[in-house]
Enzyme design. Sequence first.
Site, PDB file in Angstrom:
ATOM      1  N   GLY A  50     -10.114  -2.676   4.971  1.00 26.08           N
ATOM      2  CA  GLY A  50      -9.426  -3.179   5.209  1.00 26.08           C
ATOM      3  C   GLY A  50      -7.595  -2.723   5.630  1.00 26.08           C
ATOM      4  O   GLY A  50      -7.088  -1.679   4.636  1.00 26.08           O
ATOM      5  N   SER A  51      -7.755  -3.324   6.906  1.00 27.90           N
ATOM      6  CA  SER A  51      -6.263  -2.848   7.370  1.00 27.90           C
ATOM      7  C   SER A  51      -5.684  -2.620   8.755  1.00 27.90           C
ATOM      8  O   SER A  51      -6.093  -3.712   9.652  1.00 27.90           O
ATOM      9  CB  SER A  51      -6.740  -0.962   7.598  1.00 27.90           C
ATOM     10  OG  SER A  51      -7.195  -0.360   7.775  1.00 27.90           O
ATOM     11  N   ARG A  52      -4.804  -1.825   9.423  1.00 25.85           N
ATOM     12  CA  ARG A  52      -4.665  -2.712  11.170  1.00 25.85           C
ATOM     13  C   ARG A  52      -3.332  -1.552  11.584  1.00 25.85           C
ATOM     14  O   ARG A  52      -3.650   0.155  11.048  1.00 25.85           O
ATOM     15  CB  ARG A  52      -3.444  -3.603  10.542  1.00 25.85           C
ATOM     16  CG  ARG A  52      -2.330  -4.420  11.471  1.00 25.85           C
ATOM     17  CD  ARG A  52      -1.235  -5.307  11.519  1.00 25.85           C
ATOM     18  NE  ARG A  52      -0.471  -4.126  11.764  1.00 25.85           N
ATOM     19  CZ  ARG A  52       0.982  -5.065  11.711  1.00 25.85           C
ATOM     20  NH1 ARG A  52       1.423  -5.946  10.700  1.00 25.85           N
ATOM     21  NH2 ARG A  52       2.574  -3.779  11.931  1.00 25.85           N
TER      22      ARG A  52
END
Length: 233
Positions: A189-191
Amino acid sequence: MSLFDTIKRTAVPIHREGWPFLAIAAAVTLVLGWFWSFIFWVGLILTAWVAYFFRDPKRVTPVVPGLVIAPADGIVCMIGPTTPPVELNLGTEPMMRICTFMNVFNCHVNRAPVTGPVTRVAYRAGKFLNAELEKASDDNERNGVVIDSPEGRIGVVQIAGLVARRIVCFVNEGESLQAGERFGLIRFGSRLDVYLPAGTAPRVAIGQTMVAGETVLADLTAPAGTAPVTRVA
């Protein structure tokens, strides 16, 4: 077609970063499952999810000068001008930023948005806030890469999220990347933020689904204009 050929054609490769996690999940499943059958089935599902998370599918990248390609799978969560992180050395003037949020079900292998030499790799420690928040760009752990494309310098920033605890970058300063080439990975999970020259008109909208290595974010050879910050219905 044999069963082996069918499996080979449909199976998605697992990135090398995922093999240790897959091995640990499988080992724990076998050990605990020896004593409790219910735990075995739960562990089997979790092991399958680990394999799914670290999948590394092949992508077909458009080979057209000036195109900026999506560096990550996920959903576009923000578009607009903003000042790039200071550690990228891209100046203090606002650049066009396109942010892609990756949840735990997206493929997390990151790909180069443009072709060119890597002139800057800068890691910065930080917090682990929800990556969809605006302040995550400033406060969260991140790793920035600057690529000197023929049409100008492009910044791409890996940002850790609420669940992510490990940013992996495969490239060093002085190396060269091809658009669509794998350059990193973020676990769980990240960007990804892409910084483009001021005036660049994005060809994507907020809410749109991105495919790393294939979706076109922008065309740096097109006339400068105002970015359409809209949401996909």
